[in-house]
Design an enzyme around this catalytic site. Structure first.
Site, PDB file in Angstrom:
ATOM      1  N   HIS A  33     -10.351 -12.674  19.565  1.00 16.56           N
ATOM      2  CA  HIS A  33      -9.160 -13.457  19.226  1.00 16.56           C
ATOM      3  C   HIS A  33      -9.481 -14.942  19.133  1.00 16.56           C
ATOM      4  O   HIS A  33      -9.191 -15.598  18.115  1.00 16.56           O
ATOM      5  CB  HIS A  33      -8.095 -13.202  20.304  1.00 16.56           C
ATOM      6  N   GLU A  34     -10.075 -15.501  20.182  1.00 18.33           N
ATOM      7  CA  GLU A  34     -10.326 -16.937  20.216  1.00 18.33           C
ATOM      8  C   GLU A  34     -11.440 -17.364  19.256  1.00 18.33           C
ATOM      9  O   GLU A  34     -11.361 -18.425  18.635  1.00 18.33           O
ATOM     10  CB  GLU A  34     -10.668 -17.375  21.641  1.00 18.33           C
ATOM     11  N   HIS A  37     -10.013 -17.727  15.857  1.00 13.05           N
ATOM     12  CA  HIS A  37      -9.295 -18.999  15.718  1.00 13.05           C
ATOM     13  C   HIS A  37     -10.275 -20.096  15.297  1.00 13.05           C
ATOM     14  O   HIS A  37     -10.018 -20.853  14.357  1.00 13.05           O
ATOM     15  CB  HIS A  37      -8.674 -19.408  17.061  1.00 13.05           C
TER      16      HIS A  37
END
Length: 232
Positions: A33-34, A37
């Site tokens: 997820h990160e 980003h």
């Protein structure tokens, strides 16, 4: 020695292994997820995450202890936010929206790939029905898919500082958008309180299960294809 032997034999090894699978799944979901980003921000011209070594699949660079604990306990959580400088974007609002959306989208993709792999391996399980290792792999893939969907759904809530607020911000007037950003730091405190009261558990569970079932149905075709080939 007898006490140690007794402790060893009384240990719930299966429960411990299942907990470890959950921990590994949480680390994988949050890291993907990160990192995504940061990759999205880099693609849009912001090198901040890269300079701070956040474009990494090392989970220690991304884990927020409370957010990871919430993932284990409730199936919803968060990681340590990747730093983003919207000044690098041609359009700061849309750039932030795309960067924010990359996280949940990556979780849905990860969940689908995990379910797809599980569908294929489920077909192979007919060949080795007694394989404990394969059974644990199937469990890991299921847990990863379920938690990844939960993480993606949770972060799409349009409430600061979650990703959904950045996506919503792209459609808000500039004045409203920057006011929202000004109070973002207080949003996490309120969000934790709301989560502990379990007010959102019902709606979030409905959405999570709906998305999970959709992805599971989309990934089931290889299972039926392999099962049909094996069983005739």
């Amino acid at each position: 020695m007898n006490a140690f032997s007794q402790f060893f034999h009384q240990m719930d090894w299966q429960g411990l292994l299942f907990l470890l699978l959950q921990v590994f799944s949480v680390l994988l979901c949050l890291t993907v997820h990160e990192t995504c980003h940061g990759l999205a921000a880099l693609a849009l011209g912001d090198p901040t995450a890269k300079r701070l070594h956040r474009l990494s699949f090392n989970p220690l660079r991304h884990i927020d202890p409370l957010g990871a604990l919430m993932m284990l306990v409730a199936g919803f959580g968060w990681a340590k936010p990747v730093p983003v400088n919207p000044g690098y974007f041609k359009n700061p609002k849309s750039g932030m929206a795309i960067t924010a959306l990359a996280g949940p989208v990556s979780n849905f993709i990860l969940a689908y790939l995990a379910l797809l792999a599980r569908a294929v391996l489920s077909g192979l399980y007919y060949l080795w029905p007694g394989s404990t290792l394969l059974l644990w792999v199937l469990d890991f893939l299921y847990i990863t898919a379920y938690l990844s969907v939960g993480l993606g759904v949770f972060n799409l809530i349009p409430f600061p500082p979650l990703d959904g607020s950045k996506v919503l911000g792209a459609f808000l007037p500039d004045r409203t958008y920057y006011t929202l950003l000004r109070y973002e730091r207080y949003g996490m405190i309120l969000l934790v309180v709301v989560l502990w009261t379990e007010i959102l558990d019902g709606p979030l569970s409905v959405v999570r299960n709906g998305v999970f079932d959709l992805l599971a149905n989309l990934s089931s075709f290889p299972y039926y294809l392999i099962a049909h080939a094996i069983l005739g």
